[in-house]
Design an enzyme around this catalytic site. Structure first.
Site, PDB file in Angstrom:
ATOM      1  N   ARG A   1       0.827  -1.230   0.000  1.00 15.44           N
ATOM      2  CA  ARG A   1       0.000   0.000   0.000  1.00 15.44           C
ATOM      3  C   ARG A   1       0.853   1.269   0.000  1.00 15.44           C
ATOM      4  O   ARG A   1       0.481   2.284   0.592  1.00 15.44           O
ATOM      5  CB  ARG A   1      -0.942   0.045   1.209  1.00 15.44           C
ATOM      6  CG  ARG A   1      -1.917  -1.077   1.303  1.00 15.44           C
ATOM      7  CD  ARG A   1      -2.925  -1.069   0.144  1.00 15.44           C
ATOM      8  NE  ARG A   1      -4.025  -1.941   0.446  1.00 15.44           N
ATOM      9  CZ  ARG A   1      -4.020  -3.253   0.223  1.00 15.44           C
ATOM     10  NH1 ARG A   1      -2.989  -3.840  -0.340  1.00 15.44           N
ATOM     11  NH2 ARG A   1      -5.076  -3.979   0.530  1.00 15.44           N
TER      12      ARG A   1
ATOM     13  N   CYS B   1     -10.633  -0.591   3.664  1.00 17.00           N
ATOM     14  CA  CYS B   1     -10.009  -0.682   4.986  1.00 17.00           C
ATOM     15  C   CYS B   1      -9.500   0.684   5.428  1.00 17.00           C
ATOM     16  O   CYS B   1      -8.895   1.411   4.652  1.00 17.00           O
ATOM     17  CB  CYS B   1      -8.863  -1.688   4.960  1.00 17.00           C
ATOM     18  SG  CYS B   1      -9.460  -3.392   4.896  1.00 17.00           S
TER      19      CYS B   1
ATOM     20  N   GLU C   1      -4.786   3.600   6.252  1.00 19.32           N
ATOM     21  CA  GLU C   1      -4.728   3.096   4.878  1.00 19.32           C
ATOM     22  C   GLU C   1      -5.496   4.074   4.006  1.00 19.32           C
ATOM     23  O   GLU C   1      -5.127   4.361   2.873  1.00 19.32           O
ATOM     24  CB  GLU C   1      -5.358   1.699   4.837  1.00 19.32           C
ATOM     25  CG  GLU C   1      -4.929   0.836   3.648  1.00 19.32           C
ATOM     26  CD  GLU C   1      -5.766   1.046   2.406  1.00 19.32           C
ATOM     27  OE1 GLU C   1      -5.300   0.731   1.310  1.00 19.32           O
ATOM     28  OE2 GLU C   1      -6.902   1.535   2.521  1.00 19.32           O
TER      29      GLU C   1
HETATM   30  N1  EPU Z   1     -10.942 -10.786  10.691  1.00 22.34           N
HETATM   31  C1  EPU Z   1     -11.665 -10.852  11.844  1.00 22.34           C
HETATM   32  N2  EPU Z   1     -12.639  -9.909  12.064  1.00 22.34           N
HETATM   33  C2  EPU Z   1     -12.906  -8.919  11.190  1.00 22.34           C
HETATM   34  C3  EPU Z   1     -12.153  -8.844  10.000  1.00 22.34           C
HETATM   35  C4  EPU Z   1     -11.173  -9.797   9.783  1.00 22.34           C
HETATM   36  O1  EPU Z   1     -11.464 -11.715  12.676  1.00 22.34           O
HETATM   37  O2  EPU Z   1     -13.790  -8.094  11.457  1.00 22.34           O
HETATM   38  C5  EPU Z   1      -9.940 -11.812  10.428  1.00 22.34           C
HETATM   39  C6  EPU Z   1     -10.359 -12.709   9.251  1.00 22.34           C
HETATM   40  O3  EPU Z   1     -11.180 -13.750   9.670  1.00 22.34           O
HETATM   41  C7  EPU Z   1      -9.026 -13.167   8.729  1.00 22.34           C
HETATM   42  C8  EPU Z   1      -8.074 -12.006   9.041  1.00 22.34           C
HETATM   43  O4  EPU Z   1      -8.725 -11.215  10.035  1.00 22.34           O
HETATM   44  O5  EPU Z   1      -8.579 -14.298   9.420  1.00 22.34           O
HETATM   45  C9  EPU Z   1      -7.781 -11.158   7.807  1.00 22.34           C
HETATM   46  O6  EPU Z   1      -8.999 -10.640   7.285  1.00 22.34           O
HETATM   47  P1  EPU Z   1      -9.287 -10.474   5.721  1.00 22.34           P
HETATM   48  O7  EPU Z   1      -8.967 -11.738   5.002  1.00 22.34           O
HETATM   49  O8  EPU Z   1     -10.618  -9.867   5.555  1.00 22.34           O
HETATM   50  O9  EPU Z   1      -8.174  -9.503   5.235  1.00 22.34           O
HETATM   51  P2  EPU Z   1      -7.691  -8.129   5.827  1.00 22.34           P
HETATM   52  O10 EPU Z   1      -6.275  -8.321   6.225  1.00 22.34           O
HETATM   53  O11 EPU Z   1      -8.622  -7.577   6.833  1.00 22.34           O
HETATM   54  C10 EPU Z   1      -6.750  -7.302   3.524  1.00 22.34           C
HETATM   55  C11 EPU Z   1      -6.746  -5.970   2.842  1.00 22.34           C
HETATM   56  C12 EPU Z   1      -8.028  -5.782   2.060  1.00 22.34           C
HETATM   57  C13 EPU Z   1      -8.181  -6.903   1.058  1.00 22.34           C
HETATM   58  C14 EPU Z   1      -8.188  -8.236   1.817  1.00 22.34           C
HETATM   59  C15 EPU Z   1      -8.232  -9.423   0.895  1.00 22.34           C
HETATM   60  C16 EPU Z   1      -5.504  -4.324   4.132  1.00 22.34           C
HETATM   61  C17 EPU Z   1      -5.577  -3.240   5.130  1.00 22.34           C
HETATM   62  N3  EPU Z   1      -6.656  -4.927   3.848  1.00 22.34           N
HETATM   63  O12 EPU Z   1      -7.792  -7.238   4.510  1.00 22.34           O
HETATM   64  O13 EPU Z   1      -7.913  -4.558   1.358  1.00 22.34           O
HETATM   65  O14 EPU Z   1      -9.389  -6.755   0.338  1.00 22.34           O
HETATM   66  O15 EPU Z   1      -6.967  -8.352   2.594  1.00 22.34           O
HETATM   67  O16 EPU Z   1      -6.985  -9.634   0.329  1.00 22.34           O
HETATM   68  O17 EPU Z   1      -4.435  -4.608   3.599  1.00 22.34           O
HETATM   69  C18 EPU Z   1      -8.296  -2.211   1.355  1.00 22.34           C
HETATM   70  O18 EPU Z   1      -7.133  -2.080   0.972  1.00 22.34           O
HETATM   71  O19 EPU Z   1      -9.044  -1.221   1.518  1.00 22.34           O
HETATM   72  C19 EPU Z   1      -8.802  -3.534   1.616  1.00 22.34           C
HETATM   73  C20 EPU Z   1     -10.026  -3.746   2.029  1.00 22.34           C
END
Ligand code: EPU
Length: 302
Positions: A177, A226, A296
């Site tokens: 990012r 995010c 972010e």
């Molecule tokens: N999780 C929770 N509770 C929540 C949200 C997530 O327990 O409310 C857990 C999920 O179960 C999972 C872990 O946290 O085990 C990671 O969650 P997720 O797979 O949704 O990915 P993330 O790390 O929260 C990132 C990117 C997203 C992207 C997704 C999919 C960042 C900040 N976020 O989210 O990007 O869509 O991976 O690859 O890097 C964005 O950039 O705006 C964005 C949404």
């Protein structure tokens, strides 16, 4: 900020720049938050050096707007004008494995167009709203891929040299990012080198990503994706969720009940509400985990 000087208004027309007085930024951002200002819509990349000189001579600060999908804009009258590229037609031209894409192109439509022509690689970003320029500047990524990996060349307006420059992909660093572009560089166009893949196979990948996104993110609500970057080796969403903060709100700014790193505008949230919620969550995470979360989302506040 309003541009009223008649000579500037005439010059803008000469430069083929459309001036919209008092544009509501809330209507131009996915969060639906933000005050108003004059919007300058640029039809020709080549007019940028003259346009920027004109703004500087008239002491008009400016900011660049892409698709407005990763942006939190402050309330009230903005202390700067906002510049935005007008999307040309066509905005994607293919040449073998190379996609020549205008920065104003819609990211999702570009991915679909390439897919229909058997060019893949970008499936993970399907469903991410915004322009290709915005995705490029932030090095948008999802499901294990990032746009930077496919960049071969970028055309940009460089504020430092006040010229339009072309950079090779290997002259740009793409990190999580984050890119090596300067904050006042404006993305104009990009050449992506995409791997050949049969449409059916790409479509399968797109369906999987769409399904994952639908099941974990609040797609129907107004958000900027995010709010915080993930700290190294951890998930901001999981930490906020573990603290039991889903649903927490300040005014109409609310932590999504579906994904804790998505903060939604549940009605008529102001930037002030959203920023208070962001500050509150950052403090709670700092206290409980000793981790300082980094934004972010891009914030235009004053
Ligand atoms: N999780 C929770 N509770 C929540 C949200 C997530 O327990 O409310 C857990 C999920 O179960 C999972 C872990 O946290 O085990 C990671 O969650 P997720 O797979 O949704 O990915 P993330 O790390 O929260 C990132 C990117 C997203 C992207 C997704 C999919 C960042 C900040 N976020 O989210 O990007 O869509 O991976 O690859 O890097 C964005 O950039 O705006 C964005 C949404």
């Amino acid at each position: 900020m309003r541009i009223r000087d008649p000579r500037s208004v005439t010059r803008l027309a000469e430069l083929d720049v459309e001036l919209q007085h008092g544009a509501a930024l809330a209507d131009l951002t996915s969060l639906g938050i933000g005050g108003s200002t004059d919007l300058l819509r640029i039809k020709k990349h080549e007019s940028l050096p003259d346009l920027l000189n004109l703004l500087e001579a008239n002491h008009v600060p400016h900011k660049f707007l892409g698709g407005g999908s990763n942006l939190l804009v402050g309330d009230g009258e903005l202390p700067c004008a906002v510049l935005q590229l007008v999307r040309p037609e066509p905005d994607v031209v293919l040449d073998g494995n190379f996609a020549h894409v205008d920065a104003a192109a819609d990211l999702g439509r570009m991915i679909t167009f390439c897919a229909k022509n058997d060019l893949g690689g970008m499936e993970g970003l399907i469903g991410v709203p915004g322009t290709v320029g915005g995705a490029l500047r932030m090095n948008a990524g999802a499901y294990g891929m990032q746009i930077g990996s496919y960049v071969r060349e970028v055309k940009l307006y460089r504020a430092a040299s006040r010229t339009i420059e072309v950079l090779r992909g290997d002259q740009i660093s793409f990190e999580y990012r984050h890119t090596s572009f300067a904050p006042d560089d404006m993305m104009l166009a990009v050449i992506l080198k995409l791997p050949s893949k049969p449409f059916k196979e790409i479509l399968q990948g797109i369906r999987i990503c769409n399904e994952k996104r639908r099941s974990s993110q609040p797609l129907g609500q107004k958000s900027a994706g995010c709010i915080f970057k993930n700290p190294p080796g951890a998930s901001a969403g999981r930490m906020i969720d573990e603290l039991g903060l889903k649903g927490l709100s300040v005014g109409d700014a609310q932590i999504s009940n579906r994904h804790a790193n998505f903060f939604v505008n549940a009605g008529h949230a102001t930037a002030k509400d959203m920023l208070m919620l962001v500050a509150d969550v950052r403090e709670r995470v700092q206290k409980s985990y000793g981790v300082s979360l980094e934004n972010e989302v891009v914030v235009w506040n004053a």
